[in-house]
Design a protein around this motif. Structure first.
Motif, PDB file in Angstrom:
ATOM      1  N   VAL A  52       0.837  -1.207   0.000  1.00 40.65           N
ATOM      2  CA  VAL A  52       0.000   0.000   0.000  1.00 40.65           C
ATOM      3  C   VAL A  52       0.869   1.253   0.000  1.00 40.65           C
ATOM      4  N   ALA A  53       1.914   1.263   0.816  1.00 41.93           N
ATOM      5  CA  ALA A  53       2.802   2.424   0.878  1.00 41.93           C
ATOM      6  C   ALA A  53       3.479   2.674  -0.460  1.00 41.93           C
ATOM      7  N   THR A  54       3.857   1.603  -1.138  1.00 46.22           N
ATOM      8  CA  THR A  54       4.494   1.747  -2.447  1.00 46.22           C
ATOM      9  C   THR A  54       3.542   2.371  -3.456  1.00 46.22           C
ATOM     10  N   VAL A  55       2.296   1.904  -3.456  1.00 46.56           N
ATOM     11  CA  VAL A  55       1.301   2.462  -4.378  1.00 46.56           C
ATOM     12  C   VAL A  55       1.049   3.933  -4.068  1.00 46.56           C
ATOM     13  N   VAL A  56       0.913   4.280  -2.786  1.00 45.67           N
ATOM     14  CA  VAL A  56       0.682   5.677  -2.397  1.00 45.67           C
ATOM     15  C   VAL A  56       1.850   6.557  -2.831  1.00 45.67           C
ATOM     16  N   SER A 115       3.172   8.240   3.002  1.00 47.85           N
ATOM     17  CA  SER A 115       3.870   7.050   2.504  1.00 47.85           C
ATOM     18  C   SER A 115       5.101   6.747   3.349  1.00 47.85           C
ATOM     19  N   THR A 116       5.794   7.793   3.801  1.00 51.79           N
ATOM     20  CA  THR A 116       6.964   7.575   4.654  1.00 51.79           C
ATOM     21  C   THR A 116       6.562   6.920   5.972  1.00 51.79           C
ATOM     22  N   ALA A 117       5.436   7.374   6.543  1.00 56.11           N
ATOM     23  CA  ALA A 117       4.947   6.762   7.781  1.00 56.11           C
ATOM     24  C   ALA A 117       4.609   5.289   7.563  1.00 56.11           C
ATOM     25  N   MET A 118       4.030   4.978   6.404  1.00 56.73           N
ATOM     26  CA  MET A 118       3.700   3.582   6.111  1.00 56.73           C
ATOM     27  C   MET A 118       4.960   2.738   5.968  1.00 56.73           C
ATOM     28  N   PHE A 119       5.971   3.283   5.297  1.00 55.94           N
ATOM     29  CA  PHE A 119       7.226   2.541   5.167  1.00 55.94           C
ATOM     30  C   PHE A 119       7.891   2.353   6.532  1.00 55.94           C
ATOM     31  N   ALA A 120       7.848   3.400   7.361  1.00 52.52           N
ATOM     32  CA  ALA A 120       8.418   3.277   8.706  1.00 52.52           C
ATOM     33  C   ALA A 120       7.658   2.233   9.518  1.00 52.52           C
ATOM     34  N   ALA A 121       6.326   2.238   9.388  1.00 53.33           N
ATOM     35  CA  ALA A 121       5.520   1.238  10.095  1.00 53.33           C
ATOM     36  C   ALA A 121       5.809  -0.164   9.570  1.00 53.33           C
ATOM     37  N   THR A 122       6.058  -0.261   8.264  1.00 48.12           N
ATOM     38  CA  THR A 122       6.426  -1.563   7.693  1.00 48.12           C
ATOM     39  C   THR A 122       7.698  -2.091   8.333  1.00 48.12           C
ATOM     40  N   PHE A 123       8.687  -1.199   8.488  1.00 48.22           N
ATOM     41  CA  PHE A 123       9.924  -1.649   9.119  1.00 48.22           C
ATOM     42  C   PHE A 123       9.693  -2.019  10.582  1.00 48.22           C
ATOM     43  N   LEU A 124       8.867  -1.249  11.287  1.00 49.46           N
ATOM     44  CA  LEU A 124       8.584  -1.584  12.681  1.00 49.46           C
ATOM     45  C   LEU A 124       7.927  -2.961  12.786  1.00 49.46           C
ATOM     46  N   LEU A 125       7.054  -3.276  11.831  1.00 43.72           N
ATOM     47  CA  LEU A 125       6.441  -4.607  11.828  1.00 43.72           C
ATOM     48  C   LEU A 125       7.484  -5.683  11.527  1.00 43.72           C
ATOM     49  N   PHE A 126       8.399  -5.378  10.613  1.00 41.00           N
ATOM     50  CA  PHE A 126       9.484  -6.328  10.332  1.00 41.00           C
ATOM     51  C   PHE A 126      10.335  -6.540  11.583  1.00 41.00           C
TER      52      PHE A 126
END
Length: 421
Positions: free
Chosen positions: A196-200, A216-227
């Protein structure tokens, strides 16, 4: 320690949810505090993953690359998205995605063994499909509308197919016996959010999404936090543990076929909905579509061949006893029916002889199952030799029971002579 791992893991998940929620409501990220938070989460997660969970080095490399990339993501209004594109930033995106793909490939191979022909064809199909989607939504518009250098435009669009590819890898791992694994559940959420972040981000780049880069940056940061949460959780070592007795075909389920089918159908929807911008766009679409259709046809042929092989194995298992390699009871009944039909109006009277081994239970109880099985194999071989001498057929009915049919006898006396012989 396990409790501390769980608490830390779910704390990272909570931080990811709060970060995306606050950014969505407020419209901007909280200064540079989130960058510090991501850096701290990276250090903690890597310590847990390396020293406690003993994760492979590739996981640690992927975590380091991901953290470094997320911390450098831009924020603020997207005033000049095309001008902000550069080889350094796009290469960093691609490097992050490739690191994650490498990690998941390692996990997938350890869980399911070497990739088979179907895996490779599916991977090729998804790659072509995702690349076509990326070309239609991003690269073609950057080249034709914004006059971006083709190399830069294609580099900028590489991360979208990587994100789609990551998601299909996650589905494979889920199907490899990890549905109840908390780490995989968190990774699935991370892969979905990453897509989703990539599409945004891509929509913002081409001007179809008037928003700040913060979302989008917040989504990518959240993605890393989930990782980070996934590799911190105590269930993490299971995803790279080699599963015993599992073959690639065991994990091949209808859900995976559905996901692959969706990845293949989505480009068709885009081709119908989005008009080409120029002649180059048309040519790329045609070539990609031909490649995609060809791959799908090959996949169908492989599926049909695999189905036939499965059918043949089932028939063989149905007809042949695994221990003695003699026909089974069901196959023997078919053989009897064939003999009766063939000799119905002839002088031959088929003879059926049933026999078992005396005191076989004593052998089983005193010497064990392995030796008892060996006795059955020897008896099967000897009975097979006798049957071949008389032109008869022998079968194992089950346990220590065997049966023989001789279709060449013409009288009861001859049948008795054959039986005594």
């Amino acid at each position: 320690m396990i409790r501390a791992q769980r608490i830390t893991s779910w704390l990272f998940v909570a931080c990811a949810v709060v970060l995306v929620a606050v950014t969505s409501v407020v419209g901007s990220l909280p200064g540079s505090a989130w960058r510090v938070g991501v850096a701290v989460a990276a250090v903690v997660a890597l310590v847990f993953a390396g020293r406690v969970n003993r994760m492979p080095i590739l996981f640690l490399v992927a975590g380091t690359v991901g953290a470094a990339r997320v911390i450098t993501f831009p924020t603020g209004p997207i005033d000049d998205p095309v001008g902000a594109l550069g080889m350094t930033e796009t290469a960093a995106n691609s490097l992050t995605g490739l690191a994650l793909v490498t990690v998941l490939t390692l996990a997938l191979r350890r869980r399911r063994g070497p990739l088979d022909q179907r895996d490779l064809i599916d991977a090729l199909s998804v790659t072509i499909s995702a690349s076509l989607v990326s070309w239609i939504l991003l690269a073609s518009r950057l080249i034709a509308v914004h006059d971006v250098d083709p190399v830069v435009a294609i580099s900028a669009s590489v991360y979208l197919p990587i994100a789609i590819f990551l998601f299909t890898f996650i589905i494979d791992l889920l199907m490899a016996g990890l549905r109840s694994n908390r780490t995989m559940q968190i990774v699935t959420a991370a892969a979905g959010l990453n897509l989703v972040a990539t599409v945004v981000a891509d929509l913002g780049v081409v001007g179809l999404w008037s928003a700040r880069a913060d979302l989008s940056t917040a989504m990518f940061a959240a993605t890393f936090l989930l990782f980070a949460a996934s590799i911190t959780h105590p269930d993490a070592p299971e995803i790279v543990r080699r599963a015993s007795g599992r073959s690639p075909s065991d994990a091949y389920t209808p859900l995976r076929l559905s996901v692959t089918g969706a990845c293949l159908m989505f480009p068709g929807v885009l081709l119908a909905a989005v008009d080409p911008v120029d002649g180059v766009d048309v040519a790329v679409r045609v070539v990609a579509l031909i490649a995609l259709v060809s791959t799908v046809l090959v996949r169908l042929l492989v599926a049909v061949h695999g189905q036939q092989e499965t059918h043949d194995r089932m028939i063989e298992r149905y007809q042949t006893d695994e221990l003695t390699q003699l026909p089974t009871r069901r196959r023997f009944l078919d053989i009897v029916a064939e003999h009766l039909e063939r000799t119905w109006r002839s002088e031959f009277q088929p003879t059926v002889i049933q026999m078992n081994l005396d005191r076989f239970k004593n052998i089983n109880d005193s010497l064990g199952h392995d030796e008892a099985n060996r006795v059955l194999q020897i008896c099967g071989e000897r009975l097979q030799a006798v049957a071949e001498r008389f032109g008869s057929e022998i079968a194992r009915l089950g346990g220590d029971d065997f049966a023989l049919i001789d279709g060449n006898t013409t009288s009861l006396d001859e049948s008795m002579e054959r039986a005594e012989a």
